[in-house]
Design a protein around this motif. Structure first.
Motif, PDB file in Angstrom:
ATOM      1  N   MET A  20       1.006  -1.129   0.014  1.00 22.74           N
ATOM      2  CA  MET A  20      -0.040  -0.126   0.207  1.00 22.74           C
ATOM      3  C   MET A  20       0.621   1.236  -0.167  1.00 22.74           C
ATOM      4  O   MET A  20       0.664   2.161  -0.630  1.00 22.74           O
ATOM      5  CB  MET A  20      -0.991   0.103   1.154  1.00 22.74           C
ATOM      6  N   LYS A  41     -13.961   5.509  -6.935  1.00 19.47           N
ATOM      7  CA  LYS A  41     -13.926   4.277  -6.530  1.00 19.47           C
ATOM      8  C   LYS A  41     -12.471   3.552  -6.589  1.00 19.47           C
ATOM      9  O   LYS A  41     -12.256   2.753  -5.626  1.00 19.47           O
ATOM     10  CB  LYS A  41     -14.922   3.256  -7.125  1.00 19.47           C
ATOM     11  N   TYR A  43      -9.782   4.469  -5.851  1.00 20.48           N
ATOM     12  CA  TYR A  43      -8.875   5.130  -4.916  1.00 20.48           C
ATOM     13  C   TYR A  43      -9.431   4.688  -3.363  1.00 20.48           C
ATOM     14  O   TYR A  43      -8.678   5.068  -2.465  1.00 20.48           O
ATOM     15  CB  TYR A  43      -8.660   6.552  -5.170  1.00 20.48           C
ATOM     16  N   THR A  44     -10.440   4.242  -3.191  1.00 16.05           N
ATOM     17  CA  THR A  44     -11.031   3.822  -2.204  1.00 16.05           C
ATOM     18  C   THR A  44     -10.186   3.155  -1.219  1.00 16.05           C
ATOM     19  O   THR A  44     -10.061   3.526  -0.050  1.00 16.05           O
ATOM     20  CB  THR A  44     -12.418   3.217  -2.239  1.00 16.05           C
ATOM     21  N   LYS A  45      -9.603   2.105  -1.730  1.00 15.38           N
ATOM     22  CA  LYS A  45      -8.735   1.494  -0.784  1.00 15.38           C
ATOM     23  C   LYS A  45      -7.256   1.860  -0.407  1.00 15.38           C
ATOM     24  O   LYS A  45      -7.138   2.013   0.820  1.00 15.38           O
ATOM     25  CB  LYS A  45      -8.368  -0.148  -1.621  1.00 15.38           C
ATOM     26  N   VAL A  48      -8.823   4.697   2.488  1.00 13.20           N
ATOM     27  CA  VAL A  48      -8.879   3.926   3.592  1.00 13.20           C
ATOM     28  C   VAL A  48      -7.683   3.608   4.328  1.00 13.20           C
ATOM     29  O   VAL A  48      -7.481   3.655   5.527  1.00 13.20           O
ATOM     30  CB  VAL A  48      -9.806   2.807   3.628  1.00 13.20           C
ATOM     31  N   TRP A  49      -6.612   3.215   3.576  1.00 10.43           N
ATOM     32  CA  TRP A  49      -5.317   2.774   4.109  1.00 10.43           C
ATOM     33  C   TRP A  49      -4.841   4.075   4.472  1.00 10.43           C
ATOM     34  O   TRP A  49      -4.082   4.022   5.755  1.00 10.43           O
ATOM     35  CB  TRP A  49      -4.395   2.266   2.952  1.00 10.43           C
TER      36      TRP A  49
END
Length: 77
Positions: A20, A41, A43-45, A48-49
């Motif tokens: 990440m 969407k 870039y959501t991960k 959140v990271w």
């Protein structure tokens, strides 16, 4: 030693962090900043990271090396 040569992951959590972090550095290289868009969407991960890193930092759960790496790329705490 042989297990290391086979690519055994001893700390899968660390590998996930590094993956990440690499995504974050790629994002900065491509866009020139670390302002992850919240409405896309794809870039959501990553968004959140980044939030999790701030939370972990506040709870003093990041390693010195992780903090150093994030500071070096201009991460906003």
């Amino acid at each position: 030693m042989l297990l290391n040569m086979l690519g055994i992951t001893w700390n899968p959590r660390a590998d996930g962090w590094d993956n990440m972090y690499n995504e974050l550095t790629r994002f900065k290289k491509e866009f020139g900043h670390l302002k992850i868009p919240s409405l896309k969407k794809e870039y959501t991960k990553l968004l959140v990271w980044c939030y999790a890193q701030r939370k972990s930092f506040a709870k003093q759960k990041l390693s010195t090396e992780q903090i150093k790496k994030l500071n070096e790329i201009g991460f906003t705490w």
